[in-house]
Motif scaffolding. Sequence first.
Motif, PDB file in Angstrom:
ATOM      1  N   ASN A  27      -1.849  -7.362  -2.188  1.00 56.95           N
ATOM      2  CA  ASN A  27      -0.625  -6.633  -1.918  1.00 56.95           C
ATOM      3  C   ASN A  27      -0.949  -5.153  -1.947  1.00 56.95           C
ATOM      4  O   ASN A  27      -1.713  -4.699  -2.806  1.00 56.95           O
ATOM      5  N   LYS A  28      -0.366  -4.386  -1.027  1.00 57.27           N
ATOM      6  CA  LYS A  28      -0.599  -2.946  -1.002  1.00 57.27           C
ATOM      7  C   LYS A  28       0.729  -2.204  -1.044  1.00 57.27           C
ATOM      8  O   LYS A  28       1.731  -2.676  -0.513  1.00 57.27           O
ATOM      9  N   ALA A  29       0.692  -1.032  -1.680  1.00 59.47           N
ATOM     10  CA  ALA A  29       1.874  -0.185  -1.751  1.00 59.47           C
ATOM     11  C   ALA A  29       1.465   1.242  -1.456  1.00 59.47           C
ATOM     12  O   ALA A  29       0.505   1.743  -2.046  1.00 59.47           O
ATOM     13  N   GLN A  30       2.167   1.881  -0.521  1.00 53.26           N
ATOM     14  CA  GLN A  30       1.916   3.296  -0.219  1.00 53.26           C
ATOM     15  C   GLN A  30       2.738   4.103  -1.211  1.00 53.26           C
ATOM     16  O   GLN A  30       3.923   4.340  -1.016  1.00 53.26           O
ATOM     17  N   THR A  31       2.119   4.527  -2.303  1.00 52.77           N
ATOM     18  CA  THR A  31       2.874   5.141  -3.391  1.00 52.77           C
ATOM     19  C   THR A  31       3.249   6.588  -3.116  1.00 52.77           C
ATOM     20  O   THR A  31       4.182   7.105  -3.710  1.00 52.77           O
ATOM     21  N   ASN A  32       2.519   7.247  -2.244  1.00 48.31           N
ATOM     22  CA  ASN A  32       2.713   8.678  -2.066  1.00 48.31           C
ATOM     23  C   ASN A  32       2.140   9.083  -0.716  1.00 48.31           C
ATOM     24  O   ASN A  32       1.241   8.435  -0.193  1.00 48.31           O
ATOM     25  N   LYS A  33       2.660  10.163  -0.146  1.00 50.43           N
ATOM     26  CA  LYS A  33       2.057  10.697   1.070  1.00 50.43           C
ATOM     27  C   LYS A  33       0.724  11.362   0.773  1.00 50.43           C
ATOM     28  O   LYS A  33      -0.110  11.541   1.648  1.00 50.43           O
ATOM     29  N   GLU A  34       0.543  11.750  -0.492  1.00 48.27           N
ATOM     30  CA  GLU A  34      -0.695  12.411  -0.905  1.00 48.27           C
ATOM     31  C   GLU A  34      -1.732  11.383  -1.333  1.00 48.27           C
ATOM     32  O   GLU A  34      -1.432  10.224  -1.600  1.00 48.27           O
ATOM     33  N   SER A  35      -2.990  11.821  -1.418  1.00 51.16           N
ATOM     34  CA  SER A  35      -4.065  10.950  -1.877  1.00 51.16           C
ATOM     35  C   SER A  35      -3.875  10.624  -3.359  1.00 51.16           C
ATOM     36  O   SER A  35      -3.427  11.455  -4.143  1.00 51.16           O
TER      37      SER A  35
ATOM     38  N   ALA B 227      -6.442  -1.239  -7.622  1.00 51.52           N
ATOM     39  CA  ALA B 227      -7.338  -0.235  -7.050  1.00 51.52           C
ATOM     40  C   ALA B 227      -6.517   0.846  -6.352  1.00 51.52           C
ATOM     41  O   ALA B 227      -5.451   0.564  -5.794  1.00 51.52           O
ATOM     42  N   SER B 228      -7.020   2.084  -6.368  1.00 52.28           N
ATOM     43  CA  SER B 228      -6.336   3.199  -5.705  1.00 52.28           C
ATOM     44  C   SER B 228      -7.269   3.832  -4.684  1.00 52.28           C
ATOM     45  O   SER B 228      -8.492   3.667  -4.747  1.00 52.28           O
ATOM     46  N   SER B 229      -6.684   4.607  -3.771  1.00 55.98           N
ATOM     47  CA  SER B 229      -7.478   5.158  -2.677  1.00 55.98           C
ATOM     48  C   SER B 229      -6.995   6.552  -2.303  1.00 55.98           C
ATOM     49  O   SER B 229      -5.836   6.933  -2.538  1.00 55.98           O
ATOM     50  N   LEU B 230      -7.903   7.299  -1.666  1.00 55.97           N
ATOM     51  CA  LEU B 230      -7.545   8.612  -1.135  1.00 55.97           C
ATOM     52  C   LEU B 230      -6.598   8.519   0.049  1.00 55.97           C
ATOM     53  O   LEU B 230      -6.083   9.538   0.508  1.00 55.97           O
ATOM     54  N   ASP B 231      -6.341   7.297   0.564  1.00 58.16           N
ATOM     55  CA  ASP B 231      -5.353   7.172   1.638  1.00 58.16           C
ATOM     56  C   ASP B 231      -3.923   7.103   1.098  1.00 58.16           C
ATOM     57  O   ASP B 231      -2.969   6.922   1.860  1.00 58.16           O
ATOM     58  N   GLY B 232      -3.773   7.258  -0.238  1.00 62.26           N
ATOM     59  CA  GLY B 232      -2.450   7.321  -0.840  1.00 62.26           C
ATOM     60  C   GLY B 232      -1.863   5.989  -1.247  1.00 62.26           C
ATOM     61  O   GLY B 232      -0.718   5.928  -1.703  1.00 62.26           O
ATOM     62  N   SER B 233      -2.628   4.908  -1.111  1.00 60.76           N
ATOM     63  CA  SER B 233      -2.094   3.585  -1.427  1.00 60.76           C
ATOM     64  C   SER B 233      -2.780   2.977  -2.643  1.00 60.76           C
ATOM     65  O   SER B 233      -3.841   3.432  -3.082  1.00 60.76           O
TER      66      SER B 233
END
Length: 511
Positions: A417-425, A365-371
Amino acid sequence: MQPSRDYLQSFEIKNSLFGLKWSQVTSSLTVNTGTQALPPYYAEIDCALDTNEVKHIVIKSSNQLNYLTVHSNDKYQHTKVELSNKELKEHQITSFKFTKALFDEAEEKTLLIALKKGHIMIFALGKNEIIQSFNFAEGVDPFKKANPDFLIPIDSTLLVVFQDSTVLTYDVMSKQRESNEFHEIIRTIEAKMPAPNYVGSPIRSPKKSLRQRVYSIGTLNFHYIPNPKQGRNPLDYYRFSASTISHAAHVKKTELNGEGNFLGMTTFDGVFALYDLSVNEAVFAYKSLFGGFNHFEVSSDGELLVLAGQDDAVHIYSFVNGVSRRIECFSAFVTRVWFQTPPNGLESYLAEEAKQSTKVRRIIASSLDGSIAFLEFKNSVMNQPTEESNNPTRFGQLLLVQAVASTDEENKEILMNKAQTNKESVGIIILCNNVLIVSSTDGLIVMYRFEDLRVPEMSSPPPLKEVSDSIGKEEIPEEKLGGLNTPSNQTHREKRTFNNAFSPREASPSN
């Protein structure tokens, strides 16, 4: 605005239920689409495979389509899709989709493209030319203000879903002109349709009138009108009185409804609905506690439904026993959800080596919080009822399920498990075999490959390649990262497969 140079290059899905299989995720290719702050702020993507496991990826940024062919060694070719007709070039591309998900290696790769003006075309990517086109709005356009948002091929039928929650179906093999009389009927009936009911009136059984069939599911009304002139396009008209259809797709099977051709859709009103196209009836609906849904997917075996919620949560529902889970994963809207089907015999590996007595599921799953979140659980988790019951209600063929809030204790067997892939959404993610393609709001596309750590030659991460020199290679500091059957009119027309219907050999030349 320049694309962010901080994107995650690799991460590990820790304590994965898959063991070492597919636990290491490494960026293998980046693309700078050049998208600046234009709605919807991220590049759209579609992907198909061929029998040689080459990935065919089309990326839309602003009003341009880019075509990538990516091989297993991450070598790629990049071309721009050029519409040969000068008039068509001037109109916005609103939707596109590969004509099928798997092509023969030597087969022409074809793409459906819809324009805001009303044209729909079949485009041969290898030849870079239009091989067939038609204009659903030509001379009889009652939908000038509504963009075609989704293109859904089912056999020889094409479903076109518009921004105003209207759906038209077309027989792509028909050589007849569109029926002006049917468009006049649609105009007349639309003028009399009630506004969407936002107070939640009770569900009632289907009510038939001379030319339409009406359903009501709380705030979502269904209207269906067949074309009285059989065989003429458009074949059918559907209208869903939702504020907006956020996602629509073909569903082939659920354990609740069996095999068939279903139109599944999510709405910003917080409804997932399943519509049986063979009988033109709504057969299932799932209503959120609050907030809308952005996306959905049904597992390939038809057992589970997953929904991307605007309540920052992922919803999972079992078509087998009616159990649901609501997992709060993010601090912003969930944008996309996918089941990752274990490829290359992984199911056999899990059964024999890991001694799993039940299927293991992975949802991305992806999110507008960038993760991005990776949810893993055994199928047995969805056999355990929650403290609060869904209290499903049946009305004829229709089953309505109300979402419930599951507790942390009830969700404890779901590994996240979560990964912050980008500073952007993160706007869109899509799975293409062992590659996860991530599109963020700065116009950056990053492709992550799931490494099979049990295969020696894949134990080392591949070198990073770039399409644009403006993409940096810096990693995000670790402290910034989180843990890791066709419509009812088929009786009067021969059923054909969609593959044949859109074959270049049978398509008429473009006007």
